[in-house]
Design a protein around this motif. Structure first.
Motif, PDB file in Angstrom:
ATOM      1  N   ALA A  70       0.806  -1.239   0.030  1.00  0.00           N
ATOM      2  CA  ALA A  70       0.064  -0.008  -0.022  1.00  0.00           C
ATOM      3  C   ALA A  70       0.866   1.374  -0.100  1.00  0.00           C
ATOM      4  O   ALA A  70       2.020   1.189   0.316  1.00  0.00           O
ATOM      5  CB  ALA A  70      -0.797  -0.050   1.212  1.00  0.00           C
ATOM      6  N   TYR A  72       0.568   5.273   1.551  1.00  0.00           N
ATOM      7  CA  TYR A  72      -0.214   5.879   2.559  1.00  0.00           C
ATOM      8  C   TYR A  72      -0.173   7.369   2.108  1.00  0.00           C
ATOM      9  O   TYR A  72       1.118   7.925   2.166  1.00  0.00           O
ATOM     10  CB  TYR A  72       0.214   5.660   3.763  1.00  0.00           C
ATOM     11  CG  TYR A  72       0.291   4.012   4.169  1.00  0.00           C
ATOM     12  CD1 TYR A  72      -0.851   3.411   4.377  1.00  0.00           C
ATOM     13  CD2 TYR A  72       1.322   3.455   4.056  1.00  0.00           C
ATOM     14  CE1 TYR A  72      -0.862   2.004   4.417  1.00  0.00           C
ATOM     15  CE2 TYR A  72       1.380   1.968   4.340  1.00  0.00           C
ATOM     16  CZ  TYR A  72       0.172   1.440   4.635  1.00  0.00           C
ATOM     17  OH  TYR A  72       0.270  -0.068   4.775  1.00  0.00           O
ATOM     18  N   GLN A 117       7.858   1.566   4.490  1.00  0.00           N
ATOM     19  CA  GLN A 117       6.608   1.772   4.255  1.00  0.00           C
ATOM     20  C   GLN A 117       6.613   3.502   3.376  1.00  0.00           C
ATOM     21  O   GLN A 117       7.003   4.346   3.879  1.00  0.00           O
ATOM     22  CB  GLN A 117       5.568   1.902   5.405  1.00  0.00           C
ATOM     23  CG  GLN A 117       5.617   0.639   6.265  1.00  0.00           C
ATOM     24  CD  GLN A 117       4.772  -0.507   5.668  1.00  0.00           C
ATOM     25  OE1 GLN A 117       4.250  -0.272   4.674  1.00  0.00           O
ATOM     26  NE2 GLN A 117       4.653  -1.537   6.550  1.00  0.00           N
TER      27      GLN A 117
END
Length: 147
Positions: A70, A72, A117
């Motif tokens: 993903a 973000y 991330q």
């Protein structure tokens, strides 16, 4: 309400990183295994230790150094704040993913957090947020056209 859970290798280090970006944490949903990072009135990101995440997830956890699950994205209130938050992320140990992307009605910068991330901080003109980007761009071109 939206709660997104992401695994982090070192919960305390991640909390310190995101606090440097201006995020707060809900103490009622924060303990030694997870921290509830407040994104807005209706959205939170749960920073979860690897051990706790493995208990919650049914599939193996992916390595963000080799796989993207993903991206973000969160918004800020001004284009200046895009740079302020991105620079804070880099100063706190994050790695820049993309430099400034400026589309006039919207701008963003992307970085990787301490766990790899991918995050994007963006600002969008409030008028553009009410329309689709193409309609807003067309209305701005029409406004700039000579009469």
């Amino acid at each position: 309400m939206l709660f997104v859970s992401i695994p982090v290798a070192d919960l305390q280090r991640s909390k310190e990183f995101f606090a440097k970006l201006g995020f707060g944490f809900h103490p009622g949903f924060t303990d030694e295994t997870a921290a509830c990072m407040l994104i807005g009135e209706q959205a939170s990101v749960m920073l979860v230790s690897h051990q706790k995440f493995a208990e919650l997830a049914k599939l193996p956890m992916a390595d963000p150094a080799t796989h993207t699950l993903a991206l973000y994205c969160f918004s800020v209130s001004s284009r200046e704040e895009v740079n302020t938050v991105a620079e804070a992320a880099l100063a706190a140990g994050g790695v820049e993913a993309d430099g400034l992307e400026d589309y006039g009605f919207m701008c963003s910068r992307s970085f990787y957090d301490l766990d790899g991330q991918g995050w994007q901080v963006m600002w969008m003109d409030p008028a553009a947020a009410q329309q689709c980007p193409e309609e807003f761009a067309t209305s701005m071109q029409d406004a700039d056209a000579p009469a």
